[in-house]
Enzyme design. Structure first.
Site, PDB file in Angstrom:
ATOM      1  N   HIS A  90       0.833  -1.208   0.000  1.00  0.00           N
ATOM      2  CA  HIS A  90       0.000   0.000   0.000  1.00  0.00           C
ATOM      3  C   HIS A  90       0.867   1.257   0.000  1.00  0.00           C
ATOM      4  O   HIS A  90       0.451   2.314  -0.439  1.00  0.00           O
ATOM      5  CB  HIS A  90      -0.899   0.051   1.239  1.00  0.00           C
ATOM      6  CG  HIS A  90      -1.844  -1.107   1.353  1.00  0.00           C
ATOM      7  ND1 HIS A  90      -2.844  -1.338   0.444  1.00  0.00           N
ATOM      8  CD2 HIS A  90      -1.928  -2.105   2.270  1.00  0.00           C
ATOM      9  CE1 HIS A  90      -3.526  -2.433   0.797  1.00  0.00           C
ATOM     10  NE2 HIS A  90      -2.984  -2.912   1.902  1.00  0.00           N
ATOM     11  N   HIS A 117       5.607   6.472   6.974  1.00  0.00           N
ATOM     12  CA  HIS A 117       5.271   6.058   5.617  1.00  0.00           C
ATOM     13  C   HIS A 117       4.820   7.305   4.865  1.00  0.00           C
ATOM     14  O   HIS A 117       4.667   8.371   5.467  1.00  0.00           O
ATOM     15  CB  HIS A 117       4.156   4.995   5.636  1.00  0.00           C
ATOM     16  CG  HIS A 117       2.903   5.517   6.242  1.00  0.00           C
ATOM     17  ND1 HIS A 117       2.599   5.364   7.572  1.00  0.00           N
ATOM     18  CD2 HIS A 117       1.895   6.256   5.714  1.00  0.00           C
ATOM     19  CE1 HIS A 117       1.450   5.971   7.825  1.00  0.00           C
ATOM     20  NE2 HIS A 117       1.006   6.533   6.717  1.00  0.00           N
ATOM     21  N   HIS A 142       3.875  10.695   7.028  1.00  0.00           N
ATOM     22  CA  HIS A 142       3.227  10.432   8.312  1.00  0.00           C
ATOM     23  C   HIS A 142       4.194   9.711   9.235  1.00  0.00           C
ATOM     24  O   HIS A 142       4.657   8.617   8.911  1.00  0.00           O
ATOM     25  CB  HIS A 142       1.969   9.565   8.114  1.00  0.00           C
ATOM     26  CG  HIS A 142       0.859  10.315   7.449  1.00  0.00           C
ATOM     27  ND1 HIS A 142      -0.197   9.698   6.820  1.00  0.00           N
ATOM     28  CD2 HIS A 142       0.638  11.660   7.344  1.00  0.00           C
ATOM     29  CE1 HIS A 142      -1.015  10.628   6.339  1.00  0.00           C
ATOM     30  NE2 HIS A 142      -0.528  11.824   6.634  1.00  0.00           N
TER      31      HIS A 142
HETATM   32 ZN    ZN Z   1      -0.576   7.688   6.348  1.00  0.00          ZN
END
Ligand code: ZN
Ligand code: NAG
Ligand code: NAG
Ligand code: NAG
Length: 309
Positions: A90, A117, A142
């Protein structure tokens, strides 16, 4: 004709929206993808449809100044460690040591780091999750922390303020940001889902803003931006941006893959409704610097905002 069309919709629709399999971003979705795109995440977790979801668009004119939003204390953000970087299918994630902590900034005590990430678009195009006055930045970092007394994220997610995420926006610059070279070079070693590698001597202070640029930030209560969308996050979004060159920003969408031959891009959830939440801001009341914006704030402060309409 209209009826026939409706019949067609209702017979076809169930097959494409039955959230089969894993969740995915809109960029990955196709009728054959067998995954749930953001509007269907609610089928994977009902929490994705609750009222304190993230990301959001921050309307700076409506933010409320909070003098208690003081500066953060960063512990071990400047210590150099060998870290593990991985492609989890992801995003690209770097695991962080628990002796890296943050406090201050009106957080309830200390929070320890778990991982960082990023979210990005396609070749330096729009890609951040949060937007500011409607502007979507090319990428967003983040750094995820949990309250110090919790052993893992699962425990932290049961507490409405169990998780603290620091969010940083990027902006395209003419020059490479050499502090990002080790991270961007490592992308080539984690191109495929499920692969990992190491980055020697990585320091968080190399990836974030300089000290003097950390004072101005936004704060609100929200959620994880991926399923299961738990509403357990104290969000901090810094106002200043981190500069990366176009080539550096593009590296994320060009070098990483969701799975074989599917380039990892558009890894952001669309903005969610505020549902009456307030976004607070730190710093003085005149933090939106740029001569034009500044004069607008002055006019507004004088109660003459109607002049502008
Ligand atoms: Zn995030
Ligand atoms: C922090 O923890 C990591 C991993 O456990 C360790 O390698 C590192 O030496 C620690 N750093 C400090 C400053 O204690
Ligand atoms: C962790 O600390 C918070 C207060 O900061 C408290 O509400 C919670 O019960 C504590 N949880 C555990 C598992 O100790
Ligand atoms: C991936 O793309 C390459 C080059 O376009 C092609 O040779 C290869 O067969 C593709 N692999 C799969 C699994 O589709």
């Amino acid at each position: 004709m209209k009826q026939l069309f409706l019949v067609l919709i209702f017979t076809v629709l169930p097959h494409i929206t039955v959230g089969a399999g894993d969740w995915c971003y809109q960029s990955q979705f196709s009728c054959s993808a067998q995954c749930s795109s953001p509007s269907n995440w609610i089928k994977i977790s009902a929490k994705c449809g609750e009222k304190k979801q993230s990301p959001i668009n921050i309307v700076t004119r409506k933010t409320v100044y909070d003098s208690k939003l003081n500066s953060f204390t960063f512990e071990n953000y400047d210590s150099s460690n060998t870290v593990i970087i991985k492609n989890n299918g992801h995003t690209v994630q770097v695991d962080l040591a628990a002796n890296i902590t943050i406090s201050g900034g009106r957080l309830e005590g200390k929070y320890k780091a778990l991982q960082l990430h990023l979210h990005w678009g396609t070749d330096a195009g729009p890609g951040s999750e949060h937007t500011v006055d409607g502007e979507q930045y090319p990428m967003e970092l983040h750094i995820v922390h949990i309250k110090r007394n919790y052993t893992d994220i699962t425990q932290a997610l049961t507490d409405p303020t169990g998780v603290a995420v620091l969010g940083f926006m990027y902006e395209e610059a003419a020059q490479d940001n050499i502090k990002y070279k080790p991270l961007i070079d490592a992308l080539l070693k984690v191109q495929d889902k499920g692969t990992d590698s190491t980055i020697p001597n990585m320091k968080l202070t190399d990836l974030i803003l300089t000290k003097e640029n950390l004072a101005n930030y936004f704060r609100y209560e929200g959620s994880l931006t991926t399923p299961s969308c738990d509403q357990a996050v104290v969000w901090t979004l810094f106002e200043k941006t981190i500069p990366l060159s176009k080539a550096q920003l593009s590296a994320f969408s060009q070098k990483l893959f969701f799975k074989t031959n599917k380039t990892m891009r558009g890894t952001f959830r669309p903005v969610q409704p505020l549902h009456g939440r307030t976004v607070y801001r730190s710093g003085s009341s005149v933090t939106f610097v740029s001569t034009t914006v500044l004069s607008v704030s002055v006019i507004c402060a004088l109660g003459l905002s109607s002049w502008l309409h």
